[in-house]
Design a protein around this motif. Structure first.
Motif, PDB file in Angstrom:
ATOM      1  N   ARG A 145       0.907  -1.531  -0.118  1.00  0.00           N
ATOM      2  CA  ARG A 145       0.098  -0.018  -0.266  1.00  0.00           C
ATOM      3  C   ARG A 145       0.617   1.171  -0.633  1.00  0.00           C
ATOM      4  NH1 ARG A 145      -4.331  -1.513   4.982  1.00  0.00           N
ATOM      5  NH2 ARG A 145      -2.797  -1.364   5.898  1.00  0.00           N
ATOM      6  N   PRO A 146       1.602   1.655  -1.068  1.00  0.00           N
ATOM      7  CA  PRO A 146       2.710   2.809  -1.206  1.00  0.00           C
ATOM      8  C   PRO A 146       1.727   4.336  -0.825  1.00  0.00           C
ATOM      9  CG  PRO A 146       1.672   1.560  -3.383  1.00  0.00           C
ATOM     10  CD  PRO A 146       0.899   1.269  -1.935  1.00  0.00           C
ATOM     11  N   GLY A 147       0.620   4.004  -0.557  1.00  0.00           N
ATOM     12  CA  GLY A 147      -0.173   5.527  -0.159  1.00  0.00           C
ATOM     13  C   GLY A 147       0.144   5.582   1.653  1.00  0.00           C
ATOM     14  N   MET A 148       0.610   4.475   1.927  1.00  0.00           N
ATOM     15  CA  MET A 148       0.922   4.430   3.633  1.00  0.00           C
ATOM     16  C   MET A 148       2.277   4.449   4.216  1.00  0.00           C
ATOM     17  SD  MET A 148      -2.909   3.502   4.358  1.00  0.00           S
ATOM     18  CE  MET A 148      -2.394   3.120   5.975  1.00  0.00           C
ATOM     19  N   GLN A 159       5.530 -25.123  -4.317  1.00  0.00           N
ATOM     20  CA  GLN A 159       5.306 -23.836  -4.898  1.00  0.00           C
ATOM     21  C   GLN A 159       6.553 -23.216  -4.485  1.00  0.00           C
ATOM     22  OE1 GLN A 159       4.278 -20.917  -6.771  1.00  0.00           O
ATOM     23  NE2 GLN A 159       2.108 -22.344  -6.589  1.00  0.00           N
ATOM     24  N   GLU A 160       6.565 -22.119  -5.536  1.00  0.00           N
ATOM     25  CA  GLU A 160       7.416 -21.496  -5.216  1.00  0.00           C
ATOM     26  C   GLU A 160       7.632 -19.649  -5.690  1.00  0.00           C
ATOM     27  OE1 GLU A 160      11.523 -23.456  -7.614  1.00  0.00           O
ATOM     28  OE2 GLU A 160      11.849 -24.819  -6.127  1.00  0.00           O
ATOM     29  N   GLN A 161       6.305 -19.421  -5.630  1.00  0.00           N
ATOM     30  CA  GLN A 161       6.586 -17.923  -6.984  1.00  0.00           C
ATOM     31  C   GLN A 161       5.411 -17.137  -5.592  1.00  0.00           C
ATOM     32  OE1 GLN A 161       5.242 -18.823 -10.330  1.00  0.00           O
ATOM     33  NE2 GLN A 161       7.317 -17.809 -10.847  1.00  0.00           N
ATOM     34  N   MET A 162       5.219 -16.218  -5.374  1.00  0.00           N
ATOM     35  CA  MET A 162       4.688 -15.497  -4.740  1.00  0.00           C
ATOM     36  C   MET A 162       3.435 -14.044  -5.475  1.00  0.00           C
ATOM     37  SD  MET A 162       7.134 -13.332  -3.095  1.00  0.00           S
ATOM     38  CE  MET A 162       8.538 -12.667  -4.009  1.00  0.00           C
ATOM     39  N   ALA A 163       2.919 -13.637  -5.017  1.00  0.00           N
ATOM     40  CA  ALA A 163       1.968 -13.096  -5.922  1.00  0.00           C
ATOM     41  C   ALA A 163       1.779 -11.278  -5.069  1.00  0.00           C
ATOM     42  CB  ALA A 163       0.123 -13.149  -6.062  1.00  0.00           C
ATOM     43  N   TRP A 164       1.898 -10.330  -5.743  1.00  0.00           N
ATOM     44  CA  TRP A 164       2.007  -8.994  -5.287  1.00  0.00           C
ATOM     45  C   TRP A 164       0.531  -8.049  -5.682  1.00  0.00           C
ATOM     46  CZ3 TRP A 164       7.267  -5.701  -4.938  1.00  0.00           C
ATOM     47  CH2 TRP A 164       7.655  -6.454  -4.333  1.00  0.00           C
ATOM     48  N   LEU A 165      -0.109  -7.706  -4.680  1.00  0.00           N
ATOM     49  CA  LEU A 165      -0.923  -6.666  -4.354  1.00  0.00           C
ATOM     50  C   LEU A 165      -0.818  -5.947  -3.958  1.00  0.00           C
ATOM     51  CD1 LEU A 165      -4.518  -9.505  -3.302  1.00  0.00           C
ATOM     52  CD2 LEU A 165      -4.127  -7.864  -5.612  1.00  0.00           C
ATOM     53  N   ILE A 166      -1.082  -4.655  -5.007  1.00  0.00           N
ATOM     54  CA  ILE A 166      -0.762  -2.884  -4.510  1.00  0.00           C
ATOM     55  C   ILE A 166      -2.195  -2.572  -4.952  1.00  0.00           C
ATOM     56  CG2 ILE A 166       0.476  -1.364  -5.394  1.00  0.00           C
ATOM     57  CD1 ILE A 166       2.413  -3.049  -7.024  1.00  0.00           C
ATOM     58  N   ASP A 167      -2.244  -1.730  -3.421  1.00  0.00           N
ATOM     59  CA  ASP A 167      -3.548  -0.928  -3.714  1.00  0.00           C
ATOM     60  C   ASP A 167      -3.260   0.705  -3.489  1.00  0.00           C
ATOM     61  OD1 ASP A 167      -6.002   0.005  -2.166  1.00  0.00           O
ATOM     62  OD2 ASP A 167      -5.446  -0.095  -0.431  1.00  0.00           O
ATOM     63  N   ARG A 206      10.383 -15.306  -8.882  1.00  0.00           N
ATOM     64  CA  ARG A 206       9.986 -15.756  -7.498  1.00  0.00           C
ATOM     65  C   ARG A 206       8.063 -14.836  -7.324  1.00  0.00           C
ATOM     66  NH1 ARG A 206      10.744 -19.682  -4.093  1.00  0.00           N
ATOM     67  NH2 ARG A 206      13.336 -19.540  -3.031  1.00  0.00           N
ATOM     68  N   LEU A 207       8.142 -14.154  -8.682  1.00  0.00           N
ATOM     69  CA  LEU A 207       7.503 -13.169  -8.918  1.00  0.00           C
ATOM     70  C   LEU A 207       6.285 -13.751  -9.572  1.00  0.00           C
ATOM     71  CD1 LEU A 207       5.996 -11.046  -7.495  1.00  0.00           C
ATOM     72  CD2 LEU A 207       6.428  -9.672 -10.074  1.00  0.00           C
ATOM     73  N   ALA A 208       4.630 -14.442  -9.179  1.00  0.00           N
ATOM     74  CA  ALA A 208       4.225 -15.228 -10.423  1.00  0.00           C
ATOM     75  C   ALA A 208       3.142 -13.393 -11.141  1.00  0.00           C
ATOM     76  CB  ALA A 208       2.904 -16.031  -9.977  1.00  0.00           C
ATOM     77  N   ALA A 209       3.245 -12.814 -10.087  1.00  0.00           N
ATOM     78  CA  ALA A 209       2.288 -11.409 -10.869  1.00  0.00           C
ATOM     79  C   ALA A 209       2.045 -10.430 -10.226  1.00  0.00           C
ATOM     80  CB  ALA A 209       0.879 -11.751 -11.455  1.00  0.00           C
ATOM     81  N   ALA A 210       2.393  -9.315  -9.959  1.00  0.00           N
ATOM     82  CA  ALA A 210       2.184  -7.776 -10.008  1.00  0.00           C
ATOM     83  C   ALA A 210       1.099  -6.902  -9.621  1.00  0.00           C
ATOM     84  CB  ALA A 210       3.542  -7.232  -9.678  1.00  0.00           C
ATOM     85  N   LEU A 211      -0.058  -7.431  -9.680  1.00  0.00           N
ATOM     86  CA  LEU A 211      -1.661  -6.813  -9.616  1.00  0.00           C
ATOM     87  C   LEU A 211      -1.478  -5.066  -8.772  1.00  0.00           C
ATOM     88  CD1 LEU A 211      -3.275  -9.396  -9.506  1.00  0.00           C
ATOM     89  CD2 LEU A 211      -2.379  -9.568 -11.029  1.00  0.00           C
ATOM     90  N   LEU A 212      -1.470  -4.592 -10.158  1.00  0.00           N
ATOM     91  CA  LEU A 212      -1.330  -3.135  -9.401  1.00  0.00           C
ATOM     92  C   LEU A 212      -3.454  -2.348  -9.404  1.00  0.00           C
ATOM     93  CD1 LEU A 212       1.014  -3.504 -10.321  1.00  0.00           C
ATOM     94  CD2 LEU A 212       0.911  -1.235 -11.223  1.00  0.00           C
ATOM     95  N   TYR A 213      -3.786  -2.317  -8.361  1.00  0.00           N
ATOM     96  CA  TYR A 213      -4.585  -2.423  -8.612  1.00  0.00           C
ATOM     97  C   TYR A 213      -5.423  -0.836  -8.253  1.00  0.00           C
ATOM     98  CZ  TYR A 213     -10.018  -3.963  -7.508  1.00  0.00           C
ATOM     99  OH  TYR A 213     -11.725  -3.606  -7.834  1.00  0.00           O
TER     100      TYR A 213
END
Length: 287
Positions: free
Chosen positions: A108-111, A139-147, A176-183
């Motif tokens: 949460r870059p706004g924080m 499982q070897e990857q993670m997901a990023w959720l960006i608010d 290591r990154l599966a997806a970075a979802l910029l919401y």
């Protein structure tokens, strides 16, 4: 007939990859301490994949990472050292996984609550290591959720910070990154994005997805990654997102004990480099 051929090709591809892994391991020479522990076959595969299975390029990349780990000491960072960075919940591990069982980091870059780049990167690396440590078996990857809630030009992440984040993620944690979802990024973010995207290699760039609440394709994309019952309302789901710093700190303290045991730092006193059983130089010198 065609199935047999495809199966044969698949087997051949697997054999070729195993051969590349053995070749890369041999080229690294003898490793010791945590470098040897870090360089599992799965690790070598990730670095090879990141460099399109070119052994020489993968070797160079991996040796740079081993040097970085020797200097940065990511496995020695403890939550109490970075807890202040996490007070606002600007980055934390979610209490749910995606549909593939991947660990999810919420950003949460706004924080943003601090200004020191070194401490921010230390906090981020700690959470990346923790996310990896908590991946389920297989499982070897993670997901990023960006608010982007609360994000504005006044509290924007500096380009230098974004560049260092990208550098660490793609050069030291490849595949290591599966997806970075910029919401729901605001329009102002487009200017920032035009700058930082040039720091990304093609593989990382393809994993970044822009998601907009009223867009049908975006909604389908989110459903393909997450169960809406687990997904917080901030990301179009039905769950409640609540960051409790005290509770999260307790979880991290427990994980720190497990991580110390895994890396052996609970048994070995720090050596000259402050690294326990980490030797000063753990990559065999060039012949």
């Amino acid at each position: 007939m065609f199935r047999r051929k495809n199966h044969s090709n698949s087997e051949q591809g697997g054999e070729d990859q195993q051969h590349k892994v053995k070749e890369l391991r041999a080229s690294l020479g003898q490793l010791s301490g945590r470098s040897a522990q870090f360089c599992t076959d799965a690790c070598l595969k990730r670095f090879l994949e990141a460099r399109n299975w070119n052994v020489d390029k993968a070797k160079k990349m991996l040796e740079e990472t081993l040097k970085w780990r020797l200097s940065f000491k990511p496995e020695e960072i403890r939550w109490n050292e970075v807890a202040k960075e996490g007070e606002t919940g600007k980055v934390f591990k979610a209490n749910f996984h995606d549909r593939h069982g991947r660990t999810v980091l919420i950003l949460r870059p706004g924080m943003q609550n601090t200004a020191a780049l070194d401490n921010q990167m230390k906090h981020l690396v700690y959470l990346i290591e923790n996310a990896i440590f908590n991946l389920p078996e297989g499982q070897e990857q993670m997901a990023w959720l960006i608010d982007f809630t609360g994000w504005s030009i006044t509290n924007n992440v500096p380009v230098k910070s974004a560049r260092e984040t990208i550098n660490i993620l793609q050069n030291h944690y490849p595949e290591r990154l599966a997806a970075a979802l910029l919401y729901n990024p605001p329009r102002l973010f487009e200017t920032f994005w035009r700058i930082v995207k040039y720091f990304m290699d093609p593989k990382t760039f393809q994993k970044v997805k822009f998601v907009y609440p009223k867009n049908k394709d975006s909604a389908e994309l989110m459903k393909s990654y997450f169960d809406v019952d687990n997904l917080p309302t901030e990301f179009g789901g039905t769950a409640t997102l609540k960051y409790d710093h005290e509770e999260f700190s307790r979880q991290m303290a427990q994980d720190d004990v497990k991580a110390a045991k895994f890396w052996g730092s609970d048994k070995h006193p720090p050596g000259p480099g402050g690294n326990g059983n980490y030797s000063a130089v753990e990559v065999a010198p060039e012949p």
